[in-house]
Design a protein around this motif. Structure first.
Motif, short mmCIF file in Angstrom:
data_model
loop_
_atom_site.label_atom_id
_atom_site.label_comp_id
_atom_site.label_asym_id
_atom_site.label_seq_id
_atom_site.Cartn_x
_atom_site.Cartn_y
_atom_site.Cartn_z
N ASP A 20 27.31 71.20 17.69
CA ASP A 20 27.67 70.97 19.08
C ASP A 20 26.42 70.96 19.94
O ASP A 20 25.50 71.76 19.73
CB ASP A 20 28.59 72.08 19.60
CG ASP A 20 30.03 71.90 19.22
OD1 ASP A 20 30.46 70.76 18.98
OD2 ASP A 20 30.75 72.91 19.16
N GLY A 48 29.52 70.57 23.92
CA GLY A 48 30.30 71.65 23.36
C GLY A 48 30.17 72.98 24.07
O GLY A 48 30.89 73.92 23.76
N ARG A 114 35.03 76.35 17.25
CA ARG A 114 34.69 76.67 18.63
C ARG A 114 35.69 77.68 19.20
O ARG A 114 35.31 78.61 19.91
CB ARG A 114 34.64 75.40 19.48
CG ARG A 114 34.06 75.66 20.86
CD ARG A 114 33.69 74.43 21.66
NE ARG A 114 34.80 73.53 21.87
CZ ARG A 114 34.90 72.31 21.34
NH1 ARG A 114 33.96 71.85 20.56
NH2 ARG A 114 35.94 71.54 21.60
#
Length: 122
Positions: A20, A48, A114
């Motif tokens: 990310d 991200g 995430r």
């Protein structure tokens, strides 16, 4: 000054490396609207996350970058469908009328990673 070219280059490089892209800090930690606008614009182009230089910025970053419960549920269902398809020897899966292949599954895996990272730190 083309502010967006360095961001685009960072996003492309991060994606090529399979990670990310994380945006740099927003220095005025008292300007929540400015932080939110900066973070949102980065998220919209595929970023991200964003550095937080003050604890007051964390809730705003989480609101923008942390996956929602609905997104987590969808990702888990999609990966379950891919697993079932693989067990049958199929190259792709279908969920809610949409095809899910290996590339799509990788995106769902990243979303779950995430979500796990946000849960561990929030």
């Amino acid at each position: 000054i083309d502010y967006f070219s360095p961001r685009r280059a960072s996003l492309v490089a991060a994606r090529a490396a399979g990670i990310d892209a994380i945006d740099g800090p927003f220095g005025d930690f008292g300007d929540t609207a400015g932080f939110t606008a900066s973070a949102t614009s980065f998220a919209l182009v595929g970023g991200g996350g964003k550095w937080c230089i003050h604890p007051a910025q964390i809730p705003f970053a989480n609101e923008i970058f942390a996956p929602t419960d609905a997104e987590v549920t969808q990702a888990r269902a999609a990966l379950d469908a891919v697993e079932r398809a693989a067990e049958r020897g199929d190259g792709a899966a279908s969920l809610d009328g949409k095809m899910i292949d290996a590339a799509t599954a990788r995106g769902f895996e990243q979303l779950l990673a995430r979500a796990a990272a946000c849960s561990a730190r929030c």
